[in-house]
Write an enzyme that holds these catalytic residues in place. Sequence first.
Site, PDB file in Angstrom:
ATOM      1  N   HIS A 145      -7.272   3.621   4.569  1.00  0.00           N
ATOM      2  CA  HIS A 145      -7.227   2.955   3.267  1.00  0.00           C
ATOM      3  C   HIS A 145      -7.242   4.007   2.154  1.00  0.00           C
ATOM      4  O   HIS A 145      -8.252   4.661   1.916  1.00  0.00           O
ATOM      5  CB  HIS A 145      -8.396   1.985   3.076  1.00  0.00           C
ATOM      6  CG  HIS A 145      -8.329   1.322   1.724  1.00  0.00           C
ATOM      7  ND1 HIS A 145      -7.637   0.154   1.505  1.00  0.00           N
ATOM      8  CD2 HIS A 145      -8.809   1.701   0.515  1.00  0.00           C
ATOM      9  CE1 HIS A 145      -7.704  -0.166   0.214  1.00  0.00           C
ATOM     10  NE2 HIS A 145      -8.419   0.765  -0.412  1.00  0.00           N
ATOM     11  N   HIS A 204       7.767   1.265  -0.466  1.00  0.00           N
ATOM     12  CA  HIS A 204       8.813   0.259  -0.267  1.00  0.00           C
ATOM     13  C   HIS A 204      10.072   0.977   0.217  1.00  0.00           C
ATOM     14  O   HIS A 204      10.561   1.889  -0.472  1.00  0.00           O
ATOM     15  CB  HIS A 204       9.156  -0.436  -1.580  1.00  0.00           C
ATOM     16  CG  HIS A 204       8.048  -1.245  -2.192  1.00  0.00           C
ATOM     17  ND1 HIS A 204       7.983  -2.615  -2.075  1.00  0.00           N
ATOM     18  CD2 HIS A 204       6.965  -0.889  -2.933  1.00  0.00           C
ATOM     19  CE1 HIS A 204       6.922  -3.067  -2.731  1.00  0.00           C
ATOM     20  NE2 HIS A 204       6.285  -2.036  -3.268  1.00  0.00           N
ATOM     21  N   CYS A 208      -5.271  -3.753   4.824  1.00  0.00           N
ATOM     22  CA  CYS A 208      -6.217  -3.402   5.899  1.00  0.00           C
ATOM     23  C   CYS A 208      -6.338  -4.568   6.880  1.00  0.00           C
ATOM     24  O   CYS A 208      -6.452  -4.361   8.096  1.00  0.00           O
ATOM     25  CB  CYS A 208      -7.584  -3.019   5.331  1.00  0.00           C
ATOM     26  SG  CYS A 208      -7.638  -1.334   4.658  1.00  0.00           S
ATOM     27  N   ASP A 233       8.522  -6.778   4.206  1.00  0.00           N
ATOM     28  CA  ASP A 233       7.936  -7.363   3.005  1.00  0.00           C
ATOM     29  C   ASP A 233       8.145  -8.878   3.043  1.00  0.00           C
ATOM     30  O   ASP A 233       9.214  -9.371   3.380  1.00  0.00           O
ATOM     31  CB  ASP A 233       8.578  -6.766   1.743  1.00  0.00           C
ATOM     32  CG  ASP A 233       7.771  -7.061   0.492  1.00  0.00           C
ATOM     33  OD1 ASP A 233       7.193  -6.118  -0.073  1.00  0.00           O
ATOM     34  OD2 ASP A 233       7.716  -8.247   0.077  1.00  0.00           O
ATOM     35  N   HIS A 237       1.369   1.978  -0.484  1.00  0.00           N
ATOM     36  CA  HIS A 237       2.504   1.514   0.316  1.00  0.00           C
ATOM     37  C   HIS A 237       3.803   2.032  -0.272  1.00  0.00           C
ATOM     38  O   HIS A 237       3.952   2.160  -1.480  1.00  0.00           O
ATOM     39  CB  HIS A 237       2.527  -0.021   0.428  1.00  0.00           C
ATOM     40  CG  HIS A 237       2.447  -0.735  -0.881  1.00  0.00           C
ATOM     41  ND1 HIS A 237       1.254  -0.891  -1.564  1.00  0.00           N
ATOM     42  CD2 HIS A 237       3.396  -1.320  -1.641  1.00  0.00           C
ATOM     43  CE1 HIS A 237       1.477  -1.555  -2.694  1.00  0.00           C
ATOM     44  NE2 HIS A 237       2.766  -1.821  -2.773  1.00  0.00           N
ATOM     45  N   GLY A 259       3.194  -1.112 -11.933  1.00  0.00           N
ATOM     46  CA  GLY A 259       3.450  -2.427 -11.333  1.00  0.00           C
ATOM     47  C   GLY A 259       2.857  -2.622  -9.958  1.00  0.00           C
ATOM     48  O   GLY A 259       3.293  -3.484  -9.198  1.00  0.00           O
ATOM     49  N   CYS A 315      -9.289  -5.867   1.613  1.00  0.00           N
ATOM     50  CA  CYS A 315      -7.942  -5.350   1.341  1.00  0.00           C
ATOM     51  C   CYS A 315      -6.913  -6.068   2.231  1.00  0.00           C
ATOM     52  O   CYS A 315      -7.044  -6.079   3.464  1.00  0.00           O
ATOM     53  CB  CYS A 315      -7.911  -3.840   1.585  1.00  0.00           C
ATOM     54  SG  CYS A 315      -6.250  -3.151   1.543  1.00  0.00           S
TER      55      CYS A 315
HETATM   56  P1  AMP Z   1       3.478  -3.715  -5.095  1.00  0.00           P
HETATM   57  O1  AMP Z   1       3.910  -4.654  -6.181  1.00  0.00           O
HETATM   58  O2  AMP Z   1       4.165  -2.390  -5.134  1.00  0.00           O
HETATM   59  O3  AMP Z   1       1.978  -3.609  -4.986  1.00  0.00           O
HETATM   60  O4  AMP Z   1       4.014  -4.375  -3.749  1.00  0.00           O
HETATM   61  C1  AMP Z   1       3.292  -5.286  -2.991  1.00  0.00           C
HETATM   62  C2  AMP Z   1       4.267  -5.887  -2.010  1.00  0.00           C
HETATM   63  O5  AMP Z   1       3.543  -6.517  -0.976  1.00  0.00           O
HETATM   64  C3  AMP Z   1       5.176  -6.962  -2.636  1.00  0.00           C
HETATM   65  O6  AMP Z   1       6.547  -6.578  -2.490  1.00  0.00           O
HETATM   66  C4  AMP Z   1       4.838  -8.216  -1.824  1.00  0.00           C
HETATM   67  O7  AMP Z   1       5.954  -9.036  -1.591  1.00  0.00           O
HETATM   68  C5  AMP Z   1       4.278  -7.627  -0.544  1.00  0.00           C
HETATM   69  N1  AMP Z   1       3.355  -8.488   0.191  1.00  0.00           N
HETATM   70  C6  AMP Z   1       2.302  -9.171  -0.295  1.00  0.00           C
HETATM   71  N2  AMP Z   1       1.665  -9.822   0.693  1.00  0.00           N
HETATM   72  C7  AMP Z   1       2.334  -9.542   1.840  1.00  0.00           C
HETATM   73  C8  AMP Z   1       2.174  -9.916   3.213  1.00  0.00           C
HETATM   74  N3  AMP Z   1       1.186 -10.712   3.626  1.00  0.00           N
HETATM   75  N4  AMP Z   1       3.060  -9.442   4.110  1.00  0.00           N
HETATM   76  C9  AMP Z   1       4.073  -8.651   3.725  1.00  0.00           C
HETATM   77  N5  AMP Z   1       4.270  -8.243   2.455  1.00  0.00           N
HETATM   78  C10 AMP Z   1       3.418  -8.684   1.527  1.00  0.00           C
HETATM   79 ZN    ZN Z   2      -6.591  -1.192   2.628  1.00  0.00          ZN
END
Ligand code: AMP
Ligand code: ZN
Length: 114
Positions: A46, A102, A7, A30, A100, A93, A4
Amino acid sequence: MNDCLFCKIIKGDIPSDKVYEDEEILAFKDINPAAPIHILVIPKKHISSLIDIEPEDEMLIGKIYSVINKIAEQQGVKEKGYRVIVNCGEDGGQEVMHLHFHLLAGRKLGEKII
Ligand code: AMP
Ligand code: ZN
Protein backbone atom coordinates in the site's frame (compact mmCIF):
# COMPACT_ATOMS: atom_id res chain seq x y z
CA MET A 1 -4.74 -0.77 4.75
CA ASN A 2 -8.10 -2.07 5.97
CA ASP A 3 -10.29 0.56 4.36
CA CYS A 4 -8.46 0.72 1.02
CA LEU A 5 -10.46 -0.48 -2.00
CA PHE A 6 -7.43 -1.74 -3.92
CA CYS A 7 -5.95 -3.49 -0.84
CA LYS A 8 -9.31 -5.32 -0.62
CA ILE A 9 -8.97 -6.30 -4.30
CA ILE A 10 -5.41 -7.56 -3.61
CA LYS A 11 -6.72 -9.65 -0.68
CA GLY A 12 -9.53 -11.02 -2.82
CA ASP A 13 -12.24 -9.50 -0.60
CA ILE A 14 -13.53 -7.58 -3.64
CA PRO A 15 -13.56 -9.40 -6.99
CA SER A 16 -11.54 -8.15 -9.95
CA ASP A 17 -10.83 -9.23 -13.50
CA LYS A 18 -7.11 -9.98 -13.15
CA VAL A 19 -4.78 -9.89 -16.12
CA TYR A 20 -1.41 -10.21 -14.32
CA GLU A 21 -0.18 -11.08 -10.84
CA ASP A 22 3.13 -11.74 -9.18
CA GLU A 23 4.37 -11.43 -5.59
CA GLU A 24 4.64 -7.64 -5.79
CA ILE A 25 2.27 -6.43 -8.50
CA LEU A 26 -1.36 -6.95 -9.51
CA ALA A 27 -3.09 -5.80 -12.71
CA PHE A 28 -6.83 -5.92 -13.34
CA LYS A 29 -9.39 -4.41 -15.71
CA ASP A 30 -10.78 -1.01 -14.81
CA ILE A 31 -14.46 -1.29 -13.86
CA ASN A 32 -15.32 1.84 -15.88
CA PRO A 33 -13.09 1.58 -18.97
CA ALA A 34 -12.12 4.76 -20.82
CA ALA A 35 -10.70 2.77 -23.76
CA PRO A 36 -11.14 -0.75 -25.22
CA ILE A 37 -8.17 -1.79 -23.07
CA HIS A 38 -8.06 -0.10 -19.67
CA ILE A 39 -6.03 -1.92 -17.06
CA LEU A 40 -4.94 -0.76 -13.62
CA VAL A 41 -1.46 -1.86 -12.54
CA ILE A 42 -0.81 -1.57 -8.81
CA PRO A 43 1.85 -2.47 -6.27
CA LYS A 44 0.63 -4.94 -3.64
CA LYS A 45 2.37 -2.77 -1.06
CA HIS A 46 0.00 0.00 0.00
CA ILE A 47 1.48 3.26 -1.27
CA SER A 48 -1.19 5.97 -1.22
CA SER A 49 0.03 8.08 -4.09
CA LEU A 50 2.95 8.86 -6.36
CA ILE A 51 3.97 11.55 -3.92
CA ASP A 52 4.42 8.94 -1.16
CA ILE A 53 7.04 6.89 -3.00
CA GLU A 54 10.14 6.28 -0.85
CA PRO A 55 13.66 5.57 -2.13
CA GLU A 56 13.10 1.91 -1.15
CA ASP A 57 10.23 1.75 -3.69
CA GLU A 58 12.34 2.72 -6.70
CA MET A 59 12.96 -0.88 -7.86
CA LEU A 60 9.28 -1.66 -7.51
CA ILE A 61 8.21 1.35 -9.58
CA GLY A 62 10.71 0.42 -12.29
CA LYS A 63 9.34 -3.15 -12.28
CA ILE A 64 5.80 -1.82 -12.71
CA TYR A 65 6.82 -0.28 -16.04
CA SER A 66 8.33 -3.60 -17.16
CA VAL A 67 5.10 -5.34 -16.20
CA ILE A 68 3.12 -2.73 -18.13
CA ASN A 69 5.18 -3.58 -21.23
CA LYS A 70 4.51 -7.30 -20.69
CA ILE A 71 0.78 -6.70 -20.36
CA ALA A 72 0.76 -4.51 -23.49
CA GLU A 73 2.39 -7.39 -25.36
CA GLN A 74 -0.11 -9.92 -23.94
CA GLN A 75 -2.99 -7.66 -24.92
CA GLY A 76 -1.62 -7.31 -28.45
CA VAL A 77 -1.11 -3.55 -28.36
CA LYS A 78 2.68 -3.42 -28.27
CA GLU A 79 2.94 -2.37 -31.93
CA LYS A 80 0.05 0.12 -31.99
CA GLY A 81 1.04 1.73 -28.71
CA TYR A 82 -0.62 2.73 -25.49
CA ARG A 83 -0.74 5.40 -22.82
CA VAL A 84 0.16 5.20 -19.14
CA ILE A 85 -1.43 7.68 -16.75
CA VAL A 86 -0.88 8.19 -13.04
CA ASN A 87 -3.23 10.65 -11.38
CA CYS A 88 -1.72 12.16 -8.24
CA GLY A 89 -3.59 14.07 -5.58
CA GLU A 90 -6.61 16.34 -5.81
CA ASP A 91 -5.55 18.48 -8.77
CA GLY A 92 -4.29 15.36 -10.55
CA GLY A 93 -7.76 13.82 -10.24
CA GLN A 94 -6.80 10.85 -8.07
CA GLU A 95 -9.89 9.16 -6.62
CA VAL A 96 -8.54 5.90 -5.20
CA MET A 97 -5.73 6.50 -2.72
CA HIS A 98 -3.65 3.44 -3.58
CA LEU A 99 -1.00 4.10 -6.23
CA HIS A 100 -2.18 2.84 -9.63
CA PHE A 101 -1.02 3.11 -13.21
CA HIS A 102 -3.73 3.32 -15.88
CA LEU A 103 -2.78 1.39 -19.03
CA LEU A 104 -4.98 2.64 -21.88
CA ALA A 105 -5.00 1.24 -25.40
CA GLY A 106 -7.09 -0.11 -28.25
CA ARG A 107 -8.10 3.17 -29.83
CA LYS A 108 -6.45 6.40 -30.90
CA LEU A 109 -6.16 8.35 -27.65
CA GLY A 110 -6.72 11.88 -28.86
CA GLU A 111 -7.28 13.89 -25.72
CA LYS A 112 -3.67 14.90 -25.14
CA ILE A 113 -3.23 17.81 -22.77
CA ILE A 114 0.56 17.75 -22.92
P1 AMP B 1 -8.16 7.47 -10.33
O1 AMP B 1 -9.25 8.42 -10.71
O2 AMP B 1 -6.87 7.70 -11.06
O3 AMP B 1 -7.98 7.36 -8.84
O4 AMP B 1 -8.64 6.05 -10.87
C1 AMP B 1 -9.41 5.16 -10.13
C2 AMP B 1 -9.90 4.12 -11.10
O5 AMP B 1 -10.35 3.00 -10.38
C3 AMP B 1 -11.08 4.60 -11.96
O6 AMP B 1 -10.73 4.52 -13.35
C4 AMP B 1 -12.19 3.61 -11.60
O7 AMP B 1 -13.01 3.28 -12.69
C5 AMP B 1 -11.41 2.42 -11.08
N1 AMP B 1 -12.13 1.56 -10.14
C6 AMP B 1 -12.83 1.93 -9.06
N2 AMP B 1 -13.32 0.85 -8.42
C7 AMP B 1 -12.90 -0.24 -9.12
C8 AMP B 1 -13.07 -1.65 -8.97
N3 AMP B 1 -13.77 -2.18 -7.96
N4 AMP B 1 -12.51 -2.46 -9.88
C9 AMP B 1 -11.82 -1.95 -10.92
N5 AMP B 1 -11.60 -0.64 -11.10
C10 AMP B 1 -12.14 0.21 -10.22
ZN1 ZN C 1 -4.22 0.05 -0.49
